[in-house]
Structures are given as C-alpha cells and as structure tokens.
Write an enzyme that holds these catalytic residues in place. Sequence first.
Site, PDB file in Angstrom:
ATOM      1  NE  ARG A 232      -4.469  -1.523  -0.918  1.00  0.00           N
ATOM      2  CZ  ARG A 232      -5.775  -0.583  -0.371  1.00  0.00           C
ATOM      3  NH1 ARG A 232      -5.442   0.453   0.494  1.00  0.00           N
ATOM      4  NH2 ARG A 232      -6.830  -0.985  -0.827  1.00  0.00           N
TER       5      ARG A 232
ATOM      6  CB  SER B  84      -5.386  -5.818  -6.105  1.00  0.00           C
ATOM      7  OG  SER B  84      -6.657  -6.166  -5.582  1.00  0.00           O
TER       8      SER B  84
ATOM      9  CD  GLU C  41      -2.042  -4.058  -3.431  1.00  0.00           C
ATOM     10  OE1 GLU C  41      -2.423  -4.427  -2.471  1.00  0.00           O
ATOM     11  OE2 GLU C  41      -2.624  -3.394  -4.272  1.00  0.00           O
TER      12      GLU C  41
END
Length: 362
Positions: free
Chosen positions: A171, A250, A354
Amino acid sequence: MAPAPSRSLGPVLELHDAPLAPLTTFRLGGPAARLITATTDAEVVAAVREADAAGTPLLLVGGGSNLVIGDKGFAGTALRIATEGFSLDGTTLELAAGEVWTDAVARTVEAGLAGIECLAGIPGSAGATPIQNVGAYGQEVSSTISEVIAYDRRTGETVTLTNAECAFSYRHSRFKADPDRHVVLRVRFELEDANGLSAPVKYAETARTLGVEPGDRVPLADARETVLELRAGKGMVLDPEDHDTWSAGSFFTNPILTDEAFAAFHARVKERLGADAVPPAFPAGEGHTKTSAAWLIDKSGFTKGYGTGPARISTKHTLALTNRGEASTEDLLALAREVVAGVHDAFGITLVNEPVTVGVSL
C-alpha cells in the site's frame, strides 16, 4: 446555492466555491475554493503548472474513493482528473489516469488478459492505483505495472518511471511517500495471455469460493465475478442505495510487525483472549509478519455496525467506516480515533489510516 462558474483555464471547466463531497465515495467534506475539471493530459499539466506558479495549494481528485476531506473544505485549487484512454497492444495495457478502474478491469477480462482480474470492483480511477499500490484478493498492481507516465512538479517535465523506480511496497509507493512531486497521467501494465485463464489464484478465500486450490488458474470471468460477489458481500462495491458502501473501503492498512513486535503482540492476544488464541499471521518479508486490521478491530470490541451516530462501522465489514447519510467528516474522524485508541489499548498496535486526509488528521 449552486457554485458560480468562473473564467476557464483554456477549455477546462472551472467553478468557484464548488462542493467536493459529491466527488468522494464518503460523500463528505466542504467545498473547494476553486474546482477545475481536466479531460486531457495537457489540461492536467497546464492546471498544475498554473497552480504551482501562483503558489496555490493543489488537491488532485480522481475517483474520490480514497479521500477524507475536512468539513471546512479546501482553500485552494482542486483538480479533478477526468482524462480518458484505454489502449491494448498485445498484452500491454495503457490507461489514462481518469479511466474508471473497475471498468478497465472488466475490459481486460473481456480481452482474455490476466493479471488484474482479482482487482475488480475497486472504486476509483486508474491514476490512483500506483500511488496506493492498490491490492486485493491476492493481487497488487505493482505485479503488472511496467511504467507510470507522470508530470514531475519539481522539474516541470513529463517523465516515464519504471516499475522499480516507483518503489512499490505494501500500500505504498514513491508517489505516496512524496505526494507533492508527481501527478500521474498514464499507467502502463504488462498483462498475461493465459488462454482465457486467470493468473494463479493466491488468496485463500477466493480459492475456497471458486472450489480450487491456491495456485490454480480458473476462467478469467469466473475469477472476476467471484471477487465482485465477495466484495459486494462486504459492502465494498459502490451502491448509492447502500450506506455500507458510503466509505473508502478499507479504512486502515494491515499492520506489518517485526518479529519482536509480533511476539509481544501474540503475548497480548493470549493474555486477552486465552492461551489458545492465535492471531492472523502472514509472511511480509524477512523478519516481518503482517496481521489483520479487521481482526484487531473486531477483537477490540468494534464489531460490524458499531456506533450510534451518523458515522458507524459497516454492517458488512469491520474494516470499513461509513457515512450513514447525515455524517460530517468530524463524525467520521471521531469514530476512527475511537477505533485506533481501542485497538492500541487492547493489543498495543497503532492502526494507520489508508485514505488520504485533506485539512484534517487522526
């Protein structure tokens, strides 16, 4: 009151005091002082250069699926990248940054090419995928991206960056590490012609649902449809009528721990949940283990549907924080902070958000 049109920068659409909430999947955030919509690479570059030359704060907006914008909005220029372009040359795919990602995945499956089929249903635009190194169900874009074409705000040039130069990790990428330097214009992928079959299925849940073993290949359409069904069951496919999808997917990344930190965490798990309790653990490179943010949230007492206010945990997935229709960004952040504090209290791990925050922070 509707935003007032203003002069345009060449042919691009420009608005002042323009709502940003409708451009995000959270449907949250105040207005931008100025909103420009660019439909070509040249328009994107011109708008960025103008803002940089004037010293104006710049916010890039693609599909809006990874943005948490403060209630006060953005006191600068928001640039909505709405470029179009889908090109296949053999197994090489080139996407304009503004292409809708999930539509592009569908077209590659129709073309019989493997490599991104398990990334179906992810909201947002193609240009955002290398920034976050988007991944799900055993695939990450870093496995197929060959090059990223970007405007370098530091040098004033358009550059082509190789996969290695993108510095991808979980990520993360060089674009996320230095968010004010590059503006992604186009992304090139090298896909695989496997005679209509998918890439090897890596994710256990996907393999189990498909009735195959991890490492097996299945028809491309089957892989895509299965992922879409799994995502929809977790509220991870956009649906305007379903508030469980008024989210950024998420909200927290899965923590990656050193061996020492994981041992301490494991001890906390046994102390809290019993001697037989075993936390999720996945290899994450030498000396590191990844665990599940969703598991941590659930075991800390934040179950599906948690909350009584206008921002709550999704009723379908503990990893998604949602706007139930009347939330403010501050409502969302209050919930996120409560979850972060609760997980840290329970297990000594600090979750990291995130989505990108604009004008606010956890």
